[in-house]
Enzyme design. Structure first.
Site, short mmCIF file in Angstrom:
data_model
loop_
_atom_site.label_atom_id
_atom_site.label_comp_id
_atom_site.label_asym_id
_atom_site.label_seq_id
_atom_site.Cartn_x
_atom_site.Cartn_y
_atom_site.Cartn_z
N SER A 288 0.87 -1.18 0.00
CA SER A 288 0.00 0.00 0.00
C SER A 288 0.90 1.22 0.00
O SER A 288 2.05 1.15 0.43
CB SER A 288 -0.85 0.04 1.27
OG SER A 288 -0.07 0.43 2.38
N ASP A 289 0.40 2.34 -0.48
CA ASP A 289 1.10 3.59 -0.21
C ASP A 289 0.97 3.84 1.31
O ASP A 289 0.21 3.17 1.99
CB ASP A 289 0.49 4.74 -1.02
CG ASP A 289 1.47 5.90 -1.18
OD1 ASP A 289 2.46 5.96 -0.41
OD2 ASP A 289 1.26 6.75 -2.06
N CYS A 290 1.77 4.79 1.81
CA CYS A 290 1.86 4.87 3.27
C CYS A 290 0.56 5.32 3.91
O CYS A 290 -0.02 6.33 3.51
CB CYS A 290 3.06 5.72 3.65
SG CYS A 290 4.55 4.87 3.08
#
Ligand SMILES: *[C@@H]1O[C@H](CO)[C@@H](O)[C@H](O)[C@H]1NC(C)=O
Ligand SMILES: *[C@@H]1O[C@H](CO)[C@@H](O)[C@H](O)[C@H]1NC(C)=O
Ligand SMILES: *[C@@H]1O[C@H](CO)[C@@H](O)[C@H](O)[C@H]1NC(C)=O
Ligand SMILES: *[C@@H]1O[C@H](CO)[C@@H](O)[C@H](O)[C@H]1NC(C)=O
Ligand SMILES: *[C@@H]1O[C@H](CO)[C@@H](O)[C@H](O)[C@H]1NC(C)=O
Ligand SMILES: *[C@@H]1O[C@H](CO)[C@@H](O)[C@H](O)[C@H]1NC(C)=O
Ligand SMILES: *[C@@H]1O[C@H](CO)[C@@H](O)[C@H](O)[C@H]1NC(C)=O
Ligand SMILES: *[C@@H]1O[C@H](CO)[C@@H](O)[C@H](O)[C@H]1NC(C)=O
Ligand SMILES: *[C@@H]1O[C@H](CO)[C@@H](O)[C@H](O)[C@H]1NC(C)=O
Ligand SMILES: *[C@@H]1O[C@H](CO)[C@@H](O)[C@H](O)[C@H]1NC(C)=O
Length: 772
Positions: A288-290
């Protein structure tokens, strides 16, 4: 399947703990390094298939241990000798500390800062793109070897630069799907250094999947933004770079974005993640992106509990979370029955398979050259030369009134450099920049040519909201032979989490440029720094401005390259990889994802493929100190489809399209079956100018009729060639009509229109027919 440790393994495990003491020097980093390891752990047996090894490792872990692997900062499992691992390292255009995996605190204190991607893209040179990625990878691997970086890097950023205001557009190769796709493939291949057996030197990540290109605009923010994308735009604009990155680049990581796509969080888009794995053959891990999982519940309120968010993403196919959300809520997601342990095992298999491909657990093999890289392989002369090449080849000459440039052969006694960025080396890298080896400011670069170079900032900083400082700058300018005004953007205007609101020069910069150009002995040179397009219409017309140069964020060698171009030691040849729109484009809602125009609501469409409004500079624009002209040496007149493979539709039955030229437009139904249509175009390039130089041939195609929903024109090939003054070079460009000339219909299915098409090289055109 992995819920319990198979019996023979369980007993082996006990045996191992007795047999192999965990020696602190080797085991914590490489659990399979000792000779006995393969006996004890099937996951250490390199004769076994990767999947078997990964399955074996998963089977050894307890549920709690498994959960601790689901974060970018993965825990060690000391009883198996499994070391902790930080998945998040960054290397977009050089090593940088945007992620926690890269540290500059050991024997390596700096790394080469290559130009920001948007400038490297402007070179349209595939070889260069790959070499830059390879050089970054060498420095990355060297840093890994000395314990200052991981093996998994979250680059490249291959979202389409859809809106000129986008703060991260600078990180991308621009607005054209073919260009971005090609860059993605070269970057990943150069970076990962994959061997024939799936082994990787490093892992690259195609991000941000998908339709991500808005930070903050008028109340919309990337964390909650719902990108409403048509099937048509998805197929022929947003997805092609990702498809190429995977099918041709073989990227081993995909990052799902913060935003939603048509109402569903990107990391929960099971259909899209499955498409990548099943249709495109993706083998790797999906991160996932952060915090992109936390926001699903907390900010998007898409799910009704943290546990449901966990279920949404794990069942969709995401494998690891940048952030701590999965660490915190996965256990209770299991307890509440939202997921089962097998959902975690599925993710772990992907994660461990990538680790195994990277050789992270195995004994270091010294016959592998990259294991020998160390601190002397960072900031090398070779890498510096490559950074110089990238900046040279990307820099774009936008205006050269009466061949004002280069300043070669002219007597230059003194030069004034004016503008807040003129003596700033921090500004040169753009975002995702680490610590440069030996940066050269614009001022220093020019000083190397002309000793008598004077610098005044004019404005305190790029925001330039005061005229304090104009008077001093005016005095200096008036008394100098030549004047360079350094204007443009910086990260205070455009970066992650920050989109621009205006396309004009920030603050009072325009006033500074006009004030200075009004008092100088000769026309000035305007140097533009920045990633996004700038509306400099005022400067195009102004005769007091002799030259305009765009240098993007040029990286650590920026000052040197600018001086080489000013003084004629390099003949500029970059081409804009993005449309430069006028300020009026800011009336278009940034949140409107449509690529295609909609006249009924005065929506102008986006990028050179669909936008027909006024531009400041067009996609592909760029001057040289030479003039080039083209000839078509060979190109098809007619392409004939074999009938059995196609299904024909008459245009009159397809209301989406407007027939304008009396031809029957017919579609090919199954576009994968038009292999036999591949053709090549041979072109000669003649250099009329006074200097040798490179030149990029951009080959476009358009359909002769103007059909709604159809691109105005489409780049179908490009080739950069070097041509000496007075000589001709021939280039051949290969075109695959299925891939390059087809366009998606409203349902997102690829179609190829029959009838008259036109190949375009600047003003030169060649018509050909596709017939059934
Ligand atoms: C490793 O796996 C191979 C293939 O299954 C097997 O023949 C070999 O005995 C294994 N080696 C060890 C040390 O277990
Ligand atoms: C570098 O920083 C990391 C993280 O803060 C730390 O663990 C490591 O010990 C430091 N290394 C050196 C050589 O100072
Ligand atoms: C920005 O948002 C406001 C309030 O939602 C809206 O009224 C306005 O039209 C938007 N501006 C643009 C340029 O779309
Ligand atoms: C998301 O929501 C959390 C909890 O309400 C809040 O702390 C955080 O600031 C929000 N983040 C964003 C990006 O809006
Ligand atoms: C340029 O910047 C450097 C480093 O900040 C500083 O030492 C120097 O004085 C500056 N030069 C001028 C001419 O302002
Ligand atoms: C720019 O300089 C002004 C003073 O002229 C100052 O108020 C402002 O904070 C500075 N902006 C940045 C981003 O440094
Ligand atoms: C200049 O801009 C900064 C922020 O960039 C702001 O803090 C400051 O008040 C502005 N000054 C003026 C005179 O507008
Ligand atoms: C390039 O062409 C333009 C216009 O035809 C002409 O004015 C100019 O002198 C030429 N420049 C060179 C370097 O040949
Ligand atoms: C298509 O559009 C171009 C300009 O966009 C125009 O010059 C041309 O005449 C149009 N052709 C047809 C067949 O309408
Ligand atoms: C493309 O880049 C490579 C690597 O820098 C360089 O050797 C080559 O000359 C470039 N090609 C052209 C035509 O400029």
């Amino acid at each position: 399947m992995f819920d319990e440790i198979p019996k023979p393994l369980g007993s082996l495990l006990c045996l191992l703990l007795l047999l192999i003491p965990l020696s602190s020097s080797t085991l914590p980093n490489r659990p399979c390094a000792s000779s006995g390891a393969a006996n004890a752990f099937p996951f250490c047996n390199s004769s076994l298939p990767l999947l078997t090894r990964a399955e074996s490792l998963v089977s050894l872990l307890t549920l709690d241990e498994k959960i601790k692997q689901l974060s970018n900062t993965a825990d060690a499992v000391p009883r198996l000798g499994l070391p902790a691992y930080e998945w998040w390292s960054e290397a977009l255009h050089g090593l940088c500390t945007n992620g926690p995996g890269v540290l500059f605190n050991g024997s390596i204190r700096a790394a080469t800062v290559f130009p920001q991607v948007i400038l490297t893209a402007a070179s349209f040179n595939r070889t260069l793109w790959r070499e830059v990625a390879r050089a970054i990878a060498e420095e990355a691997r060297a840093m890994h070897n000395v314990g200052q970086a991981g093996l998994t890097f979250w680059a490249p950023n291959i979202n389409i630069f859809r809106d000129p205001r986008w703060g991260r557009g600078q990180e991308t190769p621009g607005e054209d799907p073919l260009t971005v796709s090609t860059f993605a493939v070269e970057y990943v291949k150069g970076f990962q250094h994959e061997d024939g057996n799936g082994g990787l030197m490093l892992s690259a990540c195609c991000k941000h999947f998908t339709a991500y290109d808005l930070e903050k605009w008028n109340g919309s923010a990337r964390y909650t933004f719902n990108a409403k994308v048509t099937e048509q735009d998805m197929e022929d604009t947003f997805q092609p770079p990702f498809k190429s990155c995977i099918t041709e680049g073989h990227a081993s990581c995909l990052m799902c974005a913060h935003n939603q796509v048509n109402g569903i969080p990107s990391c929960a888009r099971e259909d899209l993640l499955n498409q990548a794995r099943n249709d495109w053959g993706f083998e790797g891990y999906i991160t996932s992106d952060c915090d992109a999982v936390a926001i699903i519940y907390e900010n998007q309120t898409y799910s009704s509990s943290p546990e449901e968010s966990i279920a949404d993403v794990l069942k969709a196919g995401m494998d690891i979370n940048c952030g701590t959300y999965l660490l915190r809520h996965t256990k209770s997601a299991i307890e509440k029955g939202k997921i089962e342990e097998k959902d975690i095992n599925r993710a772990l298999l992907n994660l461990f398979t990538v680790q195994l491909r990277l050789g992270r657990f195995d004994a270091e093999q010294n016959n592998q050259w990259f294991n020998h890289l160390g601190h002397t392989d960072v900031c090398t002369e070779n890498h510096r030369n490559l950074a110089l090449e990238a900046t040279r080849q990307g820099l774009v000459l936008l205006k050269n009134e009466n061949e004002f440039l280069p300043l070669k052969g002219q007597k230059v006694e003194s030069i004034a450099v004016i503008g807040p960025a003129g003596n700033d080396t921090d500004i040169l890298g753009g975002d995702y920049t680490g610590i440069p080896c030996r940066p050269v400011s614009i001022l220093e670069g020019i000083q190397d040519y002309i000793e008598n170079t004077i610098y005044v900032p004019g404005c305190q900083n790029v925001s330039c909201n005061s005229t304090f400082g104009f008077d001093l700058a005016t005095d200096i300018a008036r008394n100098s032979d030549y004047v360079i005004v350094v204007a443009g953007l910086s990260l205070t205007e455009e970066t992650e989490d920050l989109d621009r609101v205006s396309l004009l020069l920030p603050g009072k910069q325009m006033e500074l440029v006009n004030t200075i150009s009004g008092v100088t002995k000769r026309p000035i040179v305007l140097l533009l720094i920045g990633g996004g397009p700038i509306d400099v219409s005022f400067a195009k017309e102004n005769k007091d401005i002799g030259g305009i140069i765009w240098i993007g964020y040029p990286g650590e060698v920026g000052g040197q390259v600018l001086a080489e171009v000013l003084f004629g030691d390099y003949n500029p040849d970059g081409r804009l990889p993005i449309t430069w729109y006028p300020e009026s484009f800011t009336n278009v809602p940034m949140s409107d994802m449509n690529m295609r125009p909609d006249p009924s609501r005065s929506y102008p469409g986006r990028t050179y493929r669909f936008y027909t409004g006024e531009t400041v500079y067009k996609f592909g624009y760029g001057l040289s100190y030479s003039n080039f002209s083209y000839k078509f040496l060979s190109a098809p007149d007619k392409l004939i489809l074999s009938l059995p493979s196609i299904e024909l539709f008459h245009i009159s039955k397809i209301p989406d399209y407007v027939r304008t030229d009396g031809l029957d437009h017919v579609y090919i139904k199954d576009i994968s079956s038009c292999q036999d249509l591949k053709f090549s175009v041979r072109v000669s390039v003649f250099n009329h100018g006074g200097m040798n130089g490179a030149h990029t041939v951009l080959l476009f195609v358009r359909h002769r009729s103007n059909l709604t929903d159809y691109p105005v024109k489409q780049l179908i090939g490009f080739e950069r060639v070097h041509t000496n003054y007075g000589e001709t070079t021939e280039v051949e460009i290969f075109v695959d009509p299925c891939k390059h000339i087809s366009v998606a219909n409203k349902q997102g299915k690829r179609r190829l229109l029959l009838g008259a098409h036109v190949l375009m090289l600047e003003d030169l055109e060649h018509e050909f027919y596709i017939q059934a």
